[in-house]
Every structure is written in structure tokens, then in C-alpha cells.
Design a protein around this motif. Structure first.
Motif, mmCIF file in Angstrom:
data_model
loop_
_atom_site.group_PDB
_atom_site.id
_atom_site.type_symbol
_atom_site.label_atom_id
_atom_site.label_comp_id
_atom_site.label_asym_id
_atom_site.label_seq_id
_atom_site.Cartn_x
_atom_site.Cartn_y
_atom_site.Cartn_z
ATOM 1 N N PRO A 67 0.806 -1.224 0.000
ATOM 2 C CA PRO A 67 0.000 0.000 0.000
ATOM 3 C C PRO A 67 0.837 1.271 0.000
ATOM 4 C CG PRO A 67 0.074 -0.914 2.195
ATOM 5 C CD PRO A 67 0.798 -1.889 1.305
ATOM 6 N N ALA A 68 2.145 1.146 0.347
ATOM 7 C CA ALA A 68 2.968 2.360 0.429
ATOM 8 C C ALA A 68 4.446 2.023 0.358
ATOM 9 C CB ALA A 68 2.676 3.115 1.725
ATOM 10 N N SER A 69 5.177 2.843 -0.409
ATOM 11 C CA SER A 69 6.641 2.779 -0.422
ATOM 12 C C SER A 69 7.149 3.962 0.388
ATOM 13 C CB SER A 69 7.168 2.845 -1.865
ATOM 14 O OG SER A 69 6.773 1.695 -2.590
ATOM 15 N N LEU A 70 7.637 3.683 1.592
ATOM 16 C CA LEU A 70 8.016 4.734 2.541
ATOM 17 C C LEU A 70 9.530 4.833 2.655
ATOM 18 C CD1 LEU A 70 5.455 3.781 5.350
ATOM 19 C CD2 LEU A 70 5.119 5.392 3.455
ATOM 20 N N ASN A 71 10.002 5.959 3.210
ATOM 21 C CA ASN A 71 11.425 6.088 3.508
ATOM 22 C C ASN A 71 11.635 6.184 5.015
ATOM 23 O OD1 ASN A 71 11.545 8.987 4.362
ATOM 24 N ND2 ASN A 71 10.921 9.363 2.239
ATOM 25 N N TYR A 72 12.873 5.963 5.430
ATOM 26 C CA TYR A 72 13.187 5.900 6.859
ATOM 27 C C TYR A 72 12.797 7.179 7.592
ATOM 28 C CZ TYR A 72 15.974 1.726 5.851
ATOM 29 O OH TYR A 72 16.384 0.476 5.464
ATOM 30 N N GLN A 73 13.104 8.320 6.991
ATOM 31 C CA GLN A 73 12.887 9.592 7.669
ATOM 32 C C GLN A 73 11.403 9.842 7.943
ATOM 33 O OE1 GLN A 73 15.041 9.148 5.126
ATOM 34 N NE2 GLN A 73 16.908 9.421 6.331
ATOM 35 N N GLU A 74 10.539 9.568 6.958
ATOM 36 C CA GLU A 74 9.120 9.844 7.168
ATOM 37 C C GLU A 74 8.484 8.849 8.136
ATOM 38 O OE1 GLU A 74 6.787 9.709 3.596
ATOM 39 O OE2 GLU A 74 7.812 7.936 2.823
ATOM 40 N N VAL A 75 8.977 7.609 8.139
ATOM 41 C CA VAL A 75 8.465 6.630 9.104
ATOM 42 C C VAL A 75 8.852 7.042 10.519
ATOM 43 C CG1 VAL A 75 8.697 4.251 9.915
ATOM 44 C CG2 VAL A 75 8.394 4.716 7.478
ATOM 45 N N GLN A 76 10.117 7.463 10.703
ATOM 46 C CA GLN A 76 10.560 7.885 12.025
ATOM 47 C C GLN A 76 9.816 9.142 12.472
ATOM 48 O OE1 GLN A 76 12.968 6.071 13.924
ATOM 49 N NE2 GLN A 76 11.920 7.322 15.459
ATOM 50 N N ALA A 77 9.626 10.081 11.548
ATOM 51 C CA ALA A 77 8.895 11.307 11.884
ATOM 52 C C ALA A 77 7.469 10.990 12.308
ATOM 53 C CB ALA A 77 8.903 12.259 10.694
ATOM 54 N N ALA A 78 6.823 10.044 11.609
ATOM 55 C CA ALA A 78 5.458 9.661 11.973
ATOM 56 C C ALA A 78 5.423 9.066 13.370
ATOM 57 C CB ALA A 78 4.916 8.666 10.952
ATOM 58 N N MET A 79 6.390 8.221 13.690
ATOM 59 C CA MET A 79 6.432 7.602 15.012
ATOM 60 C C MET A 79 6.716 8.638 16.090
ATOM 61 S SD MET A 79 5.915 4.739 16.420
ATOM 62 C CE MET A 79 6.103 4.076 18.086
ATOM 63 N N ASP A 80 7.455 9.686 15.703
ATOM 64 C CA ASP A 80 7.798 10.743 16.669
ATOM 65 C C ASP A 80 6.727 11.816 16.764
ATOM 66 O OD1 ASP A 80 10.145 9.430 17.152
ATOM 67 O OD2 ASP A 80 11.360 10.671 15.809
ATOM 68 N N GLY A 81 5.590 11.610 16.101
ATOM 69 C CA GLY A 81 4.471 12.543 16.231
ATOM 70 C C GLY A 81 4.349 13.575 15.141
ATOM 71 N N ALA A 82 5.068 13.413 14.031
ATOM 72 C CA ALA A 82 4.991 14.383 12.943
ATOM 73 C C ALA A 82 4.742 13.656 11.619
ATOM 74 C CB ALA A 82 6.275 15.199 12.871
ATOM 75 N N PRO A 83 3.545 13.044 11.476
ATOM 76 C CA PRO A 83 3.266 12.307 10.246
ATOM 77 C C PRO A 83 3.003 13.244 9.070
ATOM 78 C CG PRO A 83 1.323 12.337 11.633
ATOM 79 C CD PRO A 83 2.428 12.969 12.433
ATOM 80 N N ASN A 84 3.232 12.745 7.852
ATOM 81 C CA ASN A 84 2.849 13.489 6.666
ATOM 82 C C ASN A 84 1.598 12.845 6.073
ATOM 83 O OD1 ASN A 84 3.710 11.159 5.338
ATOM 84 N ND2 ASN A 84 5.672 12.063 4.701
ATOM 85 N N GLU A 85 1.195 13.306 4.902
ATOM 86 C CA GLU A 85 -0.033 12.791 4.289
ATOM 87 C C GLU A 85 0.066 11.296 3.990
ATOM 88 O OE1 GLU A 85 -0.948 15.061 0.852
ATOM 89 O OE2 GLU A 85 -1.356 16.915 1.968
ATOM 90 N N ARG A 86 1.262 10.838 3.670
ATOM 91 C CA ARG A 86 1.442 9.432 3.315
ATOM 92 C C ARG A 86 1.389 8.522 4.530
ATOM 93 N NH1 ARG A 86 4.366 7.799 -0.931
ATOM 94 N NH2 ARG A 86 5.979 6.844 0.366
ATOM 95 N N THR A 87 1.897 8.979 5.659
ATOM 96 C CA THR A 87 2.030 8.105 6.834
ATOM 97 C C THR A 87 0.908 8.268 7.859
ATOM 98 O OG1 THR A 87 3.461 9.758 7.895
ATOM 99 C CG2 THR A 87 4.536 8.021 6.610
ATOM 100 N N GLU A 88 0.113 9.340 7.729
ATOM 101 C CA GLU A 88 -0.880 9.621 8.782
ATOM 102 C C GLU A 88 -1.860 8.478 8.971
ATOM 103 O OE1 GLU A 88 -3.429 13.416 10.394
ATOM 104 O OE2 GLU A 88 -2.861 13.346 8.279
ATOM 105 N N GLU A 89 -2.376 7.935 7.870
ATOM 106 C CA GLU A 89 -3.366 6.873 8.001
ATOM 107 C C GLU A 89 -2.740 5.504 8.268
ATOM 108 O OE1 GLU A 89 -4.041 5.799 3.281
ATOM 109 O OE2 GLU A 89 -5.388 7.225 4.259
ATOM 110 N N LEU A 90 -1.396 5.443 8.230
ATOM 111 C CA LEU A 90 -0.708 4.170 8.479
ATOM 112 C C LEU A 90 -0.153 4.056 9.899
ATOM 113 C CD1 LEU A 90 1.323 3.908 5.132
ATOM 114 C CD2 LEU A 90 -0.738 2.628 5.738
ATOM 115 N N ILE A 91 -0.241 5.144 10.683
ATOM 116 C CA ILE A 91 0.392 5.142 12.013
ATOM 117 C C ILE A 91 -0.140 4.004 12.874
ATOM 118 C CG2 ILE A 91 0.637 6.396 14.182
ATOM 119 C CD1 ILE A 91 0.763 8.969 12.623
#
Length: 762
Positions: free
Chosen positions: A371-395
Motif C-alpha cells: 500500500p505504500a513505499s516509505l522512507n526511513y525519515q518519514e516513518v521515524q517522523a510519523a512515530m515521533d508525532g509528525a506524520p505526513n499525508e502518506r504516513t498519517e493513516e498508516l500510524i
């Protein structure tokens, strides 16, 4: 038979018995004795004069036939993947015969230009006259040379591009290949090396302007012989491939298996998913899925793609390009787990308890859709409370369960205690023009560590499954450090006021304690670097010797078949073990595991050396505009001709020639790894802080040279320059050793004695 044979009978005999061609053999075959031998000699002379026979030493042979044992030079595979060779002993006047090389399963892999001694058999096939079987390999193609061409009055010269190499090659006027002055060229040795004068070379390829930024990696690719162009027949085979369907596979398309890679990754060969285990008997447990691209579906044993992948062994990565193991049709398309696209995979389902222990695992051959090809930085940011449009619904459904499983694996890792080195990784950042804009140190996020732990777990599962099913495989082996390197590490630790326990079976936890004790101190980098240098090189083997660094007994590479041939072999082994199809291990795969393991271990080292050389050249280019600038760093190496300093800012290594170290002689102690000034008694050793001035940076060779300004905060004395005492490279001076030197030698002698006593007791 006493009757004199006819000329055709003699020719037929020689053709059918190529190893029995002396006059004595022919006489014996036809029963010729006494005076009749004179008539036979006359017949042979006539046949020789007519051109039907050629006399070589005491034997006769058909000049239009090859000797039964001949030296051959391998050619590139043809469009069908067949290996042909050309004879180096052809003496006929007709068309050069065509020889097909027929390898046995146990024969080593041969490449274009390799020379072999082979036994030949005459055949009458449409596309070849002989078939060859290997007797032994007798060398490779003529030596390859990569350098800068300098035009001369007659021909020119090739100037070296290797650090520390001043060997030039002479190019005759008829062997320049049209090369222009200052051009980067690839050449090969022309004829045997003479005793006098420069060796001769023939230019075979012009590589362009060596000052072009993107020529840096090209130099290393050609210098180390890394194949960077796919043969047309291999590309055609890749282009003919179609996506795999669901037949014979488990449908995993509804499972949210996400890929997590670097932001600039072009291919995605692994995907992950985790969830809480709902089994009441495994309270707090986790289920982790790892899915890997099913490369084996496309790269079948013995195919042209397979032969080319094995030849390359692995992909090679450079700052400006990737030299892939597989064509882009596979590596960047069909075998890449792209977002929203159905892709064939091999998946493993692993059940963990709350403490991260693996309770069970199961392999499947499936079809997935990420469902998604993610990168390390955006995954870590999502886990740290700063998701983007791609990671918000996957948290909640994907990212948090992954980190929860990773937390359990971390506790298991802490109990296992794999080697925990802290060495920053450099990343060369290039601009659009191909020039270095910066040298960054890659940040190690929890997202990186999480994926690493999942991949390690999957690799363990693969090895355990194949061992249990008694299926041949390639293990990833890392043996424990040898005694002499451990003794050297122990002495380095003692000089830094630290202790590495001895007198017990070495475990990674002992090394980790040393690294932990050094953490946060001035000696931390020295201890990490020295520990790394004490390690042996990991390699591939069909025999299991365990993985010391990871503290694992069973380990095999399974997770990157796009870029490593070893993983492709493990995939085939899993297919064979589970009976999933006819694309598993072939009999040839099994019979050649030993030679394959050696070959791909060698190609891995080749790539590492080429990547390192490229980094050195880019760093030299980056620093070349800063001549005279001052830098801080640490001494990273000691040699009798000087010391190496690693800069804090870029991690670049440069040489401080011994001639710039001060106005005194220096004694080099190889065993202690030190230089000592005979006048001041100053000892220069690994890890010392240094301040240096850049005096040379050569982008073409990657050479960097410094002048030492300060050592451990003390200004270095300047004068006519230091040098090694001739004949005193082991620590002796003409006036005898200084008191400080005596103490050092005494410590070394004591350590040697203790080691000898220890060995005798063992």
C-alpha cells in the motif's frame, strides 16, 4: 601390416590418433620395420611438402587441425548463453576453427579473456568444430591497465591513477586506439614484460575526460573489472519476462506490507508488516511478516540472466550510479515491490513472544501488493508525532505495531549481545553537475535499526528452515578474531587505560563491554576502529561456521536477491525444500556451491574496494579547492613512511609523510604500531588527536597528503623533516635505545613471553 600405407591412410591415422603422431608411432601402427622406414620417411616428407602435414619437434600433425590438448582463450557468451573459445595454437591457413566450451558442474566459472588448458574432441556440428573440456585454468586475459594517456612523438605513455603507483606503460604508435592526450583509457598489456624499459600496452577503450565529475566511479569500475554493461542477449531475456500471477501462490494482496528504504532508493526488495498476536497462550507476543521479491521466478538456473548475475555476484553502489546485478527490467520493475502493484514474493511469518524470542516461523510463496513505499525519515517522523499525508493513516494499523515488535526484538538483541560498533557512515552528496556538494554522516534512526532487526530475523529463519529440511544452501559466515589480532586489540585497550578480558572463550559481550567502557571518552573512536580491524572478513560458504559478529549460530542471506546472488541461491533452496516449483536449486547449483561461494565472496570484496576507491577520489576532489586549509582529526594508521590522519569534518583519510613530521629521525615499531622520535622520544600512535594542513589532494588517484601542525595539542617541531633511520625500522638507534624505548621494548617482550606460555598451556 608390412605394406607401406597410402597417403590418405596416413592422414586418416593421424586424424584419428592425434596423440600418437611421431614417426615411431606411425611405423608401429602400420607394422613398418627395417628399410621400409626409409620409404615411410619419404612419404611423410612429401605430405609435409604438399601442406597436408606439419612437423613440430618429433611429431606430425595436420596444420588444419588443433592439437588434442590446446590452450584456449574464452570469448564472451553468445546470444544463447553458450561459451566459445578461440585457440591460441592455431597454425592452419584455413578459417580458424570454432571451439565450444562444455563445462562440468565442478568447473570454476570462466569469464571473457580467461585462458585455459583444455582437451579437445573433434565434432561436426553446425556452429562449431570442436568441443573442449577443462584441464586447468592457466591465467586470465592480458593484464588490464586504466590510466591517463599522454601523447608522445611516437605513440605515448599511460600514467597511473592508483595511489602510491608510479609505474608507467609505453604505448606504441600503432596501439593508441585514437586516444587523445589527457584522456582516460583502458589498455591491456601487449606482449611479455621485458627485462629493460617500460612495459608495453595496447589501448582497447577510451573512457573520456578524467576530470569530469562522473568519471570518478567509472575509473573504479574499469580498474576493478566490474562488468557494467549487460550483453544484448541478457537484456532481451529480461525484456521478455511477464509479471507473475497468483497461480500456485498464497494471496497476500490485502496485507499492508510496506517497504521502508532510503529516500533515493530505486528498487524495493523487502516489505514488512507486524501485528499483535491474538493467541491467548502468547500474551504480549507479536507476529512479524517479511516479504522478499521473488527473483527466482524470473532468473532461472542456467539461463542467460542467471549466468550474468552469477558473474557479477552482487550490485555495486557508487555516489553517482549503481552497477546492478540484474537488468533494470527486473531490478527496477518486475522484482521491485512498488506501491500499488501486484508482485511475486517469498514471505516468512514469524511469531515472537513478549520478550522478542522467535517461537515459530513459516515460509510462503505469495503475491503481494504494497500500500505504500516509505522512507526511513518519514516513518521515524510519523512515530515521533509528525506524520505526513502518506504516513498519517498508516500510524496505527502499520507503523506502531512495527515499532512494538521492534521493541521486543531489541530486548532479545540485548540478551544476545551482537557486536555493537559505533562507526559513523559517510555519505557523499552530489549536485546536479556531479560535483561533491557535501560529505554527510548518515543518521542512524530507530527506523533503520528496526528494519535491520527484521531482516536478521528473516535470515535466521531461512537458515534454520533449510538446515531442518536438509537442503543445501549458502551460509553467511563470520569467524571469530584470530589470537594475534585480539592481542593487538588488548594492547591498544591497555594503552587507553581500558581492559579486554583474556583467559576465557571470547564472546561478543566481552568486546561490547570494552566498547561501552570507551563510549564518551577521547578513546571511543580509536577503540571502535581497532575492534573493527581485529575482525575477520565475513564470507559465504556451504558449510556453517556461525556468525560471530551477530552472535548467531545459523545465518544465511535471504532478504536481498535483487542485489546479491547468495540470496538468490537461498531462495532457490527454499523453493526446493517446500516443493514450490521447478525453479528451485538445479543439480549444477548444488554441485558448484563451493566454487559459487568463493566467487561471490570475491566479487563482494571487489565491489567494496571499488566503492572505497571511489569515495577516496570524491573526497580528494571535494578537498582540492581547500589547499592550505587546516583540519582536525585522529591518527588512523601508522606506517614506516608516515602516518594516516582521518579528518573529523569529512572522514577523509590522508597521509602525513614522515618527511614532514619534524627535524629528527623516527623508528617504526611494526608490532607496537608506533613511530618514535629518536631525539625527542615522542611516540606517535593510533587515536592521537592531530591538527594538519592540507598540502595535496589529487582527484584522479584519490591521494590526500597533510602536514602535521599539532599532535595531542602540542605544536610539532618544524625543520628539515623527519625520516626513518636506514636499517633501524624495528626500533634501534645508533646510540642505543632511549630509556623510554627500553620500557616499550620490555613491555613487548613481556607480552610475547606471556603469549608463548599461554599457548604452551593450551
Amino acid at each position: 601390416m608390412s605394406k607401406l600405407p597410402t597417403k590418405p591412410e596416413i592422414l586418416d591415422w593421424i586424424s584419428e590418433n592425434p596423440t600418437l603422431t611421431s614417426k615411431r608411432d606411425i611405423s608401429k601402427a602400420f607394422g613398418i620395420k627395417g628399410a621400409a622406414r626409409i620409404d615411410l620417411k619419404r612419404l611423410l616428407k612429401e605430405l609435409e611438402a604438399e601442406g597436408h602435414l606439419q612437423k613440430r619437434k618429433k611429431t606430425y600433425q595436420d596444420p588444419d587441425r588443433l592439437p588434442p590438448v590446446s590452450v584456449l582463450q574464452m570469448l564472451a557468451p553468445n546470444k544463447d548463453g553458450d561459451l566459445f573459445a578461440r585457440p591460441l595454437e592455431w597454425h592452419g591457413e584455413g578459417v580458424e576453427p570454432i571451439v565450444l566450451y562444455v563445462p562440468r558442474p565442478s568447473d570454476p566459472a570462466l569469464g571473457e579473456g580467461d585462458r585455459i588448458l583444455a582437451r579437445l574432441q573433434v565434432v561436426h556440428e553446425e556452429d562449431h568444430n570442436y568441443e573442449a573440456r577443462l584441464i586447468r585454468s592457466i591465467g586470465t586475459s592480458p593484464r588490464k591497465v586504466v590510466g591517463i594517456f599522454r601523447k608522445g612523438a611516437e605513440g605515448g605513455r599511460i600514467m597511473p591513477i592508483d595511489k602510491g603507483n608510479d609505474k608507467e606503460w609505453l604505448v606504441p604508435s600503432d596501439a593508441t586506439g585514437g586516444a587523445k592526450d589527457g584522456e582516460l583509457v583502458e589498455a591491456e598489456q601487449a606482449g611479455p614484460k621485458g627485462r629493460m624499459g617500460l612495459p608495453k600496452a595496447r589501448i582497447v577503450m577510451r573512457l573520456g575526460d578524467p576530470t569530469e565529475p562522473r568519471a570518478v566511479s567509472l575509473i573504479a569500475i574499469h580498474q576493478h573489472g566490474i562488468p557494467d554493461d549487460f550483453p544484448q542477449n541478457v537484456l532481451e531475456e529480461a525484456d521478455s519476462m511477464k509479471p507473475a500471477g497468483l497461480a500456485g501462490r498464497t494471496d497476500l494482496r490485502d496485507m499492508p506490507l510496506v517497504t521502508i528504504d532510503p529516500s533515493d532508493a530505486r528498487d524495493h526488495d523487502d516489505a514488512v508488516y507486524a501485528q499483535a498476536d491474538e493467541d491467548p497462550n502468547n500474551k504480549g507476543g507479536h507476529i512479524v511478516w517479511v516479504a522478499i521479491a521473488d527473483v527466482s521466478h524470473y532468473v532461472r538456473p542456467g539461463s542467460r540472466l542467471d549466468n550474468e548475475a552469477r558473474k557479477r555476484g552482487n550490485s555495486s553502489y557508487f555516489p553517482d550510479r549503481v552497477v546492478p546485478m540484474l537488468p533494470d527490467r527486473l531490478s527496477g520493475d518486475l522484482c521491485s515491490l512498488h506501491e500499488g502493484v501486484p508482485r511475486a514474493c517469498l514471505a516468512v511469518r514469524m511469531v515472537l513472544d513478549a520478550d522478542g524470542n522467535k517461537l515459530s516461523h513459516e515460509f510462503l510463496r505469495g503475491l503481494m501488493r504494497s500500500p505504500a513505499s516509505l522512507n526511513y525519515q518519514e516513518v521515524q517522523a510519523a512515530m515521533d508525532g509528525a506524520p505526513n499525508e502518506r504516513t498519517e493513516e498508516l500510524i496505527h494499523p502499520v507503523i506502531r505495531p512495527l515499532y512494538a515488535a521492534y521493541a521486543a526484538l531489541k530486548s532479545a538483541r540485548e540478551r544476545r549481545q551482537p557486536l555493537d560498533l559505533d562507526l559513523p557512515e559517510r555519505k557523499i552528496v552530489l549536485g546536479e553537475d556531479g560535483k561533491v556538494t557535501s560529505v554527510d554522516f548518515t543518521e542512524r534512526l530507530d527506523a533503520h535499526k528496526m528494519i535491520e532487526e527484521f531482516m536478521v530475523l528473516a535470515n535466521v529463519a531461512a537458515a534454520e528452515t533449510l538446515i531442518a529440511k536438509d537442503t543445501p544452501l549458502l551460509f553467511r559466515v563470520h569467524e571469530e578474531p584470530p589470537v594475534d589480532k585480539l592481542d593487538s586489540l588488548r594492547e591498544t585497550a591497555q594503552s587507553a587505560g581500558l581492559i579486554l578480558a583474556k583467559g576465557q572463550v571470547l564472546k561478543t559481550r566481552h568486546l561490547n563491554k570494552l566498547l561501552h567502557d570507551a563510549a564518551g571518552t577521547e578513546e571511543a573512536e580509536l577503540i571502535n576502529l581497532s575492534t573493527l580491524r581485529s575482525m575477520t572478513q565475513a564470507y559465504y560458504s556451504p558449510k556453517n561456521f556461525g556468525h560471530f559478529g551477530l552472535a548467531l549460530m545459523n545465518y544465511a542471506h535471504f532478504t536481498s536477491p535483487i542485489r546479491r546472488y547468495s540470496d538468490l541461491i537461498v531462495h532457490r533452496a527454499l523453493i526446493t525444500a517446500h516443493g514450490w516449483g521447478d525453479d528451485g536449486l538445479s543439480p549444477v547449483d548444488i554441485e558448484t556451491l563451493e566454487t559459487t561461494s568463493q566467487h561471490i565472496s570475491d566479487t563482494e570484496r571487489r565491489s567494496m574496494m571499488a566503492e572505497r576507491d571511489t569515495t577516496d577520489r570524491y573526497l580528494a576532489a571535494f578537498l582540492s579547492d581547500r589547499m592550505g586549509a587546516e583540519f582536525t582529526g585522529r591518527i588512523s594508521g601508522i606506517a614506516k613512511f608516515g602516518v594516516f590522519v582521518k579528518l573529523d569534518e569529512t572522514g577523509a583519510d590522508g597521509l602525513v609523510p614522515i618527511s614532514t613530521l619534524g627535524n629528527e629521525y623516527f623508528d617504526f615499531d611494526r608490532e607496537a604500531g608506533t613511530l618514535m622520535g629518536t631525539k625527542t622520544g615522542r611516540i606517535i600512535g593510533l587515536g592521537m588527536r592531530a591538527k594538519v594542513k592540507l598540502i595535496e589532494a589529487a582527484p584522479v588517484t584519490g591521494g590526500i597528503a597533510f602536514e602535521m601542525l599539532e599532535l595531542e595539542g602540542d605544536e610539532m617541531e618544524r625543520g628539515s623533516g623527519g625520516r626513518m633511520r636506514r636499517g633501524y625500522g624495528r626500533g634501534r638507534s645508533k646510540s642505543g635505545p632511549s630509556p623510554r624505548r627500553k620500557a616499550t621494548k620490555s613491555k613487548i617482550k613481556t607480552a610475547k613471553t606471556k603469549r608463548k606460555v599461554s599457548r604452551k598451556r593450551k
